[in-house]
Design an enzyme around this catalytic site. Structure first.
Site, PDB file in Angstrom:
ATOM      1  N   ASP A  55      -8.571  -7.138  -3.071  1.00  0.00           N
ATOM      2  CA  ASP A  55      -8.172  -7.265  -1.672  1.00  0.00           C
ATOM      3  C   ASP A  55      -6.944  -8.167  -1.629  1.00  0.00           C
ATOM      4  O   ASP A  55      -7.033  -9.369  -1.910  1.00  0.00           O
ATOM      5  CB  ASP A  55      -9.317  -7.874  -0.852  1.00  0.00           C
ATOM      6  CG  ASP A  55      -8.952  -8.008   0.621  1.00  0.00           C
ATOM      7  OD1 ASP A  55      -7.745  -7.964   0.965  1.00  0.00           O
ATOM      8  OD2 ASP A  55      -9.876  -8.164   1.437  1.00  0.00           O
ATOM      9  N   TYR A 144       0.792  -4.429  14.725  1.00  0.00           N
ATOM     10  CA  TYR A 144       1.203  -3.685  13.513  1.00  0.00           C
ATOM     11  C   TYR A 144       2.729  -3.682  13.385  1.00  0.00           C
ATOM     12  O   TYR A 144       3.280  -4.018  12.345  1.00  0.00           O
ATOM     13  CB  TYR A 144       0.644  -2.267  13.571  1.00  0.00           C
ATOM     14  CG  TYR A 144       1.138  -1.377  12.444  1.00  0.00           C
ATOM     15  CD1 TYR A 144       0.806  -1.640  11.117  1.00  0.00           C
ATOM     16  CD2 TYR A 144       1.945  -0.264  12.703  1.00  0.00           C
ATOM     17  CE1 TYR A 144       1.265  -0.826  10.088  1.00  0.00           C
ATOM     18  CE2 TYR A 144       2.399   0.556  11.683  1.00  0.00           C
ATOM     19  CZ  TYR A 144       2.061   0.273  10.374  1.00  0.00           C
ATOM     20  OH  TYR A 144       2.514   1.071   9.354  1.00  0.00           O
ATOM     21  N   GLY A 145       3.419  -3.295  14.468  1.00  0.00           N
ATOM     22  CA  GLY A 145       4.880  -3.283  14.433  1.00  0.00           C
ATOM     23  C   GLY A 145       5.446  -4.674  14.199  1.00  0.00           C
ATOM     24  O   GLY A 145       6.424  -4.843  13.451  1.00  0.00           O
ATOM     25  N   ALA A 147       4.044  -7.086  12.581  1.00  0.00           N
ATOM     26  CA  ALA A 147       3.818  -7.462  11.177  1.00  0.00           C
ATOM     27  C   ALA A 147       4.856  -6.811  10.268  1.00  0.00           C
ATOM     28  O   ALA A 147       5.389  -7.443   9.346  1.00  0.00           O
ATOM     29  CB  ALA A 147       2.411  -7.050  10.747  1.00  0.00           C
TER      30      ALA A 147
HETATM   31  N1  LIG Z   1       1.473   7.310   6.907  1.00  0.00           N
HETATM   32  C1  LIG Z   1       2.433   6.931   7.711  1.00  0.00           C
HETATM   33  O1  LIG Z   1       2.824   7.693   8.638  1.00  0.00           O
HETATM   34  C2  LIG Z   1       3.102   5.570   7.531  1.00  0.00           C
HETATM   35  C3  LIG Z   1       4.230   5.302   8.315  1.00  0.00           C
HETATM   36  C4  LIG Z   1       4.870   4.081   8.179  1.00  0.00           C
HETATM   37  C5  LIG Z   1       4.402   3.141   7.276  1.00  0.00           C
HETATM   38  N2  LIG Z   1       3.307   3.417   6.514  1.00  0.00           N
HETATM   39  C6  LIG Z   1       2.870   2.359   5.577  1.00  0.00           C
HETATM   40  O2  LIG Z   1       2.730   2.908   4.280  1.00  0.00           O
HETATM   41  C7  LIG Z   1       1.767   2.150   3.533  1.00  0.00           C
HETATM   42  C8  LIG Z   1       0.779   3.123   2.891  1.00  0.00           C
HETATM   43  O3  LIG Z   1       0.037   3.764   3.912  1.00  0.00           O
HETATM   44  P1  LIG Z   1      -0.485   5.269   3.824  1.00  0.00           P
HETATM   45  O4  LIG Z   1       0.194   6.021   4.882  1.00  0.00           O
HETATM   46  O5  LIG Z   1      -0.437   5.766   2.421  1.00  0.00           O
HETATM   47  O6  LIG Z   1      -1.991   5.080   4.325  1.00  0.00           O
HETATM   48  P2  LIG Z   1      -3.358   4.982   3.506  1.00  0.00           P
HETATM   49  O7  LIG Z   1      -3.608   6.291   2.824  1.00  0.00           O
HETATM   50  O8  LIG Z   1      -4.371   4.483   4.474  1.00  0.00           O
HETATM   51  O9  LIG Z   1      -3.064   3.904   2.364  1.00  0.00           O
HETATM   52  C9  LIG Z   1      -3.190   2.516   2.541  1.00  0.00           C
HETATM   53  C10 LIG Z   1      -3.786   1.944   1.265  1.00  0.00           C
HETATM   54  O10 LIG Z   1      -3.752   0.518   1.337  1.00  0.00           O
HETATM   55  C11 LIG Z   1      -4.976   0.021   0.830  1.00  0.00           C
HETATM   56  N3  LIG Z   1      -5.221  -1.275   1.458  1.00  0.00           N
HETATM   57  C12 LIG Z   1      -5.281  -1.554   2.774  1.00  0.00           C
HETATM   58  N4  LIG Z   1      -5.557  -2.855   2.971  1.00  0.00           N
HETATM   59  C13 LIG Z   1      -5.668  -3.406   1.729  1.00  0.00           C
HETATM   60  C14 LIG Z   1      -5.954  -4.712   1.256  1.00  0.00           C
HETATM   61  N5  LIG Z   1      -6.227  -5.730   2.086  1.00  0.00           N
HETATM   62  N6  LIG Z   1      -5.971  -4.919  -0.086  1.00  0.00           N
HETATM   63  C15 LIG Z   1      -5.733  -3.910  -0.944  1.00  0.00           C
HETATM   64  N7  LIG Z   1      -5.466  -2.643  -0.556  1.00  0.00           N
HETATM   65  C16 LIG Z   1      -5.443  -2.412   0.771  1.00  0.00           C
HETATM   66  C17 LIG Z   1      -6.029   1.075   1.176  1.00  0.00           C
HETATM   67  O11 LIG Z   1      -7.102   1.085   0.222  1.00  0.00           O
HETATM   68  P3  LIG Z   1      -8.485   0.294   0.491  1.00  0.00           P
HETATM   69  O12 LIG Z   1      -8.914   0.603   1.892  1.00  0.00           O
HETATM   70  O13 LIG Z   1      -9.402   0.847  -0.550  1.00  0.00           O
HETATM   71  O14 LIG Z   1      -8.186  -1.146   0.269  1.00  0.00           O
HETATM   72  C18 LIG Z   1      -5.224   2.364   1.050  1.00  0.00           C
HETATM   73  O15 LIG Z   1      -5.343   2.936  -0.248  1.00  0.00           O
HETATM   74  C19 LIG Z   1       1.142   1.175   4.520  1.00  0.00           C
HETATM   75  O16 LIG Z   1       1.714  -0.104   4.345  1.00  0.00           O
HETATM   76  C20 LIG Z   1       1.516   1.750   5.880  1.00  0.00           C
HETATM   77  O17 LIG Z   1       1.577   0.756   6.883  1.00  0.00           O
HETATM   78  C21 LIG Z   1       2.657   4.604   6.628  1.00  0.00           C
END
Ligand SMILES: NC(=O)c1ccc[n+]([C@@H]2O[C@H](COP(=O)([O-])OP(=O)(O)OC[C@H]3O[C@@H](n4cnc5c(N)ncnc54)[C@H](OP(=O)(O)O)[C@@H]3O)[C@@H](O)[C@H]2O)c1
Length: 240
Positions: A55, A144-145, A147
């Site tokens: 984590d 979120y934004g 952060a």
């Molecule tokens: N998808 C979009 O449209 C989008 C757009 C803009 C930005 N993003 C950013 O891209 C990044 C990846 O997101 P994603 O879209 O691939 O979504 P996702 O599939 O939900 O991936 C997020 C990953 O982060 C891990 N995570 C979350 N909190 C954590 C913690 N405290 N410690 C360790 N691991 C943690 C989760 O795994 P666990 O739950 O197992 O820990 C999950 O594997 C994020 O930072 C997100 O804000 C995504």
């Protein structure tokens, strides 16, 4: 030469695509996240990918992780995060608001800062730190934004600290990326259509779109790019 890459949140979505991109290019990759199951799926069939549960908001968990990590990290991808409001309960009192706000700051800003700090003396010259920001930093989207905007600001100082060591630090800021767990099951068809229509290219981004950009920023071609936010959103316009 094979490099060592750490991808936080590498069990799903963008993080998994980033991990696979580097591993397929011949690098050694460590993927972390809270749940072992998705991490094992990312590593399945790829001996170059090593899953480790952690984590990244928890200093004690990060300290324990250090014992499992190699002494040298060439590329750190601070990808762990997401909009924690999507997992929040229905409480509406002020304490709940504080809890929810802090959860976003912890997940998206503190996690990257703590991880970078923990690994500081292992980050190798010629290497790169890449954070995942968001278009939400420019559009405005609650805590979120805020952060993600804070992450971009914090990265500017980081780039100055790491620059003399020949380490770059940048933010990749995605727009709407499909095929991740980001939205849980809460993205309506109408909202999805709106997000796609807002992009000049008229399609959602893919995790591979982001992985390619992260790999570029970690490549020899990008050694003079640092302290930047690189938007990868198909031409979706920001508001500032
Ligand atoms: N998808 C979009 O449209 C989008 C757009 C803009 C930005 N993003 C950013 O891209 C990044 C990846 O997101 P994603 O879209 O691939 O979504 P996702 O599939 O939900 O991936 C997020 C990953 O982060 C891990 N995570 C979350 N909190 C954590 C913690 N405290 N410690 C360790 N691991 C943690 C989760 O795994 P666990 O739950 O197992 O820990 C999950 O594997 C994020 O930072 C997100 O804000 C995504």
């Amino acid at each position: 030469m094979s490099r060592t890459i750490l991808v936080t949140g590498g069990g799903t979505g963008i993080g998994r695509a980033v991990a696979h991109h580097f591993a397929d290019a011949g690098d050694e990759v460590i993927v972390t996240g809270r749940r072992p199951g998705p991490l094992d799926e990312t590593a399945a069939g790829r001996p170059a990918v090593r899953p480790l549960a952690c984590d990244h908001t928890d200093p004690a968990a990060l300290t324990a992780l250090l014992a499992e990590l190699p002494e040298r990290i060439d590329v750190l991808v601070n990808n762990a995060g997401g909009n924690t409001d999507l997992d929040a309960d229905d409480a509406t009192d002020l304490a709940a608001y504080a809890r929810a706000f802090r959860a976003n700051l912890d997940a998206n800003l503190l996690s990257a800062a703590l991880t970078t700090r923990a690994l500081d003396d292992r980050l190798a010259a010629g290497g790169a730190v890449v954070h995942l920001g968001s278009i939400a930093a420019d559009h405005g989207n609650g805590a979120y934004g805020a952060a993600k905007a804070g992450l971009a600001s914090w990265n500017i100082g980081l780039s100055r600290t790491l620059g003399p060591r020949d380490i770059t630090a940048n933010v990749v800021s995605p727009g709407y990326i499909a095929d991740t767990d980001f939205f849980r099951d809460q993205l309506t068809d109408e909202r999805r259509d709106h997000l796609v229509a807002a992009a000049a290219v008229g399609r959602a981004g893919s995790p591979a779109d982001i992985a390619g950009t992260v790999a570029f920023l970690a490549s020899p071609a990008a050694r003079h790019i640092t302290g930047q936010v690189l938007n990868v959103n198909g031409g979706t316009r920001g508001t500032r």
